[in-house]
Design an enzyme around this catalytic site. Structure first.
Site, PDB file in Angstrom:
ATOM      1  CG  HIS A 146       7.261  -1.203   5.007  1.00 31.70           C
ATOM      2  ND1 HIS A 146       7.150  -1.422   6.358  1.00 31.70           N
ATOM      3  CD2 HIS A 146       5.988  -0.910   4.581  1.00 31.70           C
ATOM      4  CE1 HIS A 146       5.893  -1.292   6.740  1.00 31.70           C
ATOM      5  NE2 HIS A 146       5.159  -0.973   5.677  1.00 31.70           N
ATOM      6  CD  GLU A 147       4.920   0.254   1.104  1.00 35.65           C
ATOM      7  OE1 GLU A 147       3.968  -0.456   0.713  1.00 35.65           O
ATOM      8  OE2 GLU A 147       4.853   0.944   2.147  1.00 35.65           O
ATOM      9  CG  HIS A 150       2.854  -4.040   2.762  1.00 38.12           C
ATOM     10  ND1 HIS A 150       2.262  -4.702   3.812  1.00 38.12           N
ATOM     11  CD2 HIS A 150       3.314  -2.861   3.268  1.00 38.12           C
ATOM     12  CE1 HIS A 150       2.363  -3.971   4.908  1.00 38.12           C
ATOM     13  NE2 HIS A 150       3.004  -2.842   4.611  1.00 38.12           N
TER      14      HIS A 150
END
Length: 503
Positions: A146-147, A150
């Site tokens: 997920h990160e 980003h």
């Protein structure tokens, strides 16, 4: 309820960490060295929270952001579309989950809880302690992916990444990226959306990969493991009905339950479910082998109205009901040695099934009789085939057998291969699919402090600037939407926790 031992271990561990941290910070001798050590390693400690941050992955993120710029633009633009759709879908899903939870609170129907797509997970309560490693590894992997989304999206949009980190809050692990706020506020709302939606987009793609790996797992393991010949036993719960000298053992290959063939775990589950919902199977035995129940004790009624005719202490005999052939007598009962009676016999529903083509069976001189185990209403007698051993005979509630044995579809082709490797891969992929999907849903919700907050703000700026020129009005609209989303998520979490821990 939450297991007391788990609660004590968690509290004791955090108390020890917090006490050690407090003592070192309050010591005139060690305070400076301890705080310098924490700062050099990017560590931060607070009650029930440990956080670590580093810049060592910044070059990796920068390298990923330079790979095929056009392809990355299409990739993160697809993520933008997915994020907007997911934001709406997550609200609908949470509303539906809340309705199901409220319905479950007012009824004892277990099917309502089984239909829920989202459930609060509490280790040691509705998560087996044996699966804690799967849970935490899958949750950490989902958070890191997920990160990563980003970070790469931010660098591609010329937003600086200050660092990447991981944390543990109480018992739940997670990850984060620290973005340079000034750069983030300068870029356009569309660029912000690509950055904010990248996390849930990567979680969704991780779900797709985990699901694809699950479907292709038999192909990947084909050179080392075979499948389709039966369900291989990997674990038997000690003291359960499947345990014992004549029960199942690790390494046994189950090939059938009564007349239901078992080619894999799915067949095992479906056969047990089928046997639990159909009347008890009968067995063809020679009429000459039947003895009236008075020879073993008169038949009597159980509390539920069913009949028994064997001693309560008997471990080898079972009460069978039958009707004598060519008579109109009422149902009779006989207590017979069960293994001797049912070994090698065919199943039946009536006496007619015990005659081949309507003619007497030569194996049963004097005629065959269909005898049926006389058991309590939901209890079943089941023969479990696991050649070359003799059948395991099970008497009980079929779901109990289902929970007493762990099985896998994969049989090692050579002896040194571990039985648990396919189970580990299969279980881990299922947890990755579930948890990565849950992260995508939760982070899509327009809620304070989650990705959904920034996704909603950027979406309003990108779409409502012409319709609502006043920035304060747009912010006020965003605030009320976030308040509604936060309330919806909080209600789901609070009621979900109550359902899991208090009921």
């Amino acid at each position: 309820m939450i297991p007391v031992s788990l609660l004590v271990c968690v509290l004791a561990g955090w108390c020890a960490v917090y006490l050690t941290d407090t003592l070192l910070r309050s010591s005139p001798t060690h305070r400076y060295g301890y705080e310098s050590w924490l700062a050099r390693r990017g560590l931060m400690l607070s009650p029930f929270h440990v956080r670590w941050q580093t810049t060592i992955f910044n070059r990796l993120f920068a390298y990923c952001a330079r790979i095929h710029p056009r392809a990355l633009y299409l990739w993160f633009s697809s993520g933008l579309v997915f994020g907007v759709v997911a934001m709406l879908a997550s609200v609908v899903l949470l509303v539906k989950t809340l309705q199901q939870t409220l319905a479950q609170m007012t009824t004892d129907n277990p099917r309502i809880g089984a239909q829920q797509a989202l459930q609060v997970v509490v280790p040691g309560v509705n998560l087996p302690t044996s699966h804690l490693a799967y849970f935490f590894l899958a949750l950490l992997l989902s958070g890191v992916i997920h990160e990563l989304g980003h970070a790469v999206a931010a660098l591609r949009e010329q937003v600086r990444v200050n660092g990447f980190g991981m944390f543990v809050f109480v018992v739940y692990p997670g990850a984060f990226v620290d973005l340079f706020t000034t750069h983030l506020n300068i870029v356009s709302p569309a660029q912000q959306l690509r950055i904010f939606c990248a996390g849930v987009w990567h979680n969704f793609m991780l779900c797709v990969l985990a699901l694809a790996f699950l479907f292709l797992l038999p192909l990947f393991l084909l050179p080392f493991y075979s499948s389709g010949a039966g369900a291989l036993v990997t674990e038997v719960v000690q003291g359960s009905a499947a345990d014992g000298q004549r029960g199942l053992s690790v390494g046994d290959l189950v090939t059938g339950l009564e007349e239901c063939p078992v080619a894999g775990v799915e067949d095992w589950n479906s056969c047990l479910s089928h046997l639990a919902h159909v009347p008890q199977t009968g067995y063809c035995v020679p009429a000459a082998s039947l003895q009236p129940s008075w020879a073993h004790g008169r038949a009597f009624k159980r509390l539920d109205g069913t009949m028994d005719c064997c001693s309560n202490n008997s471990l080898t005999d079972l009460c069978f009901s039958y009707i004598k052939p060519h008579t109109s007598e009422r149902e009779q009962y006989a207590c017979m040695p069960v293994r001797k009676m049912v070994t090698g016999t065919q199943v039946c529903r009536s006496d007619r099934d015990c005659d081949a083509d309507g003619e007497p069976d030569p194996l049963h001189p004097g005629g065959g009789v269909c005898v049926t185990p006389s058991l309590q209403n939901q209890t079943r007698f089941i023969r479990v085939a696991h050649p070359p051993e003799a059948h395991m005979l099970f008497v009980g509630y079929p779901p109990h057998l289902q929970h007493a044995v762990s099985l896998t579809n994969f049989v090692p082709r050579v002896g040194f291969l571990h039985l648990d490797l396919p189970v580990f891969l299969e279980t881990f992929c299922k947890y990755v699919f579930s948890l990565s999907g849950a992260l995508a849903v939760v982070n899509s919700v327009p809620c304070f402090a989650l990705d959904g907050q920034w996704m909603l703000n950027a979406l309003l700026e990108a779409t409502l600037t012409g319709l609502v020129p006043d920035r304060q009005k747009r912010e006020l609209l965003g605030f009320f939407l976030l308040l509604a989303g936060s309330t919806l998520l909080a209600a789901n979490v609070a009621l979900g926790l109550w359902m899991v821990t208090a009921r």
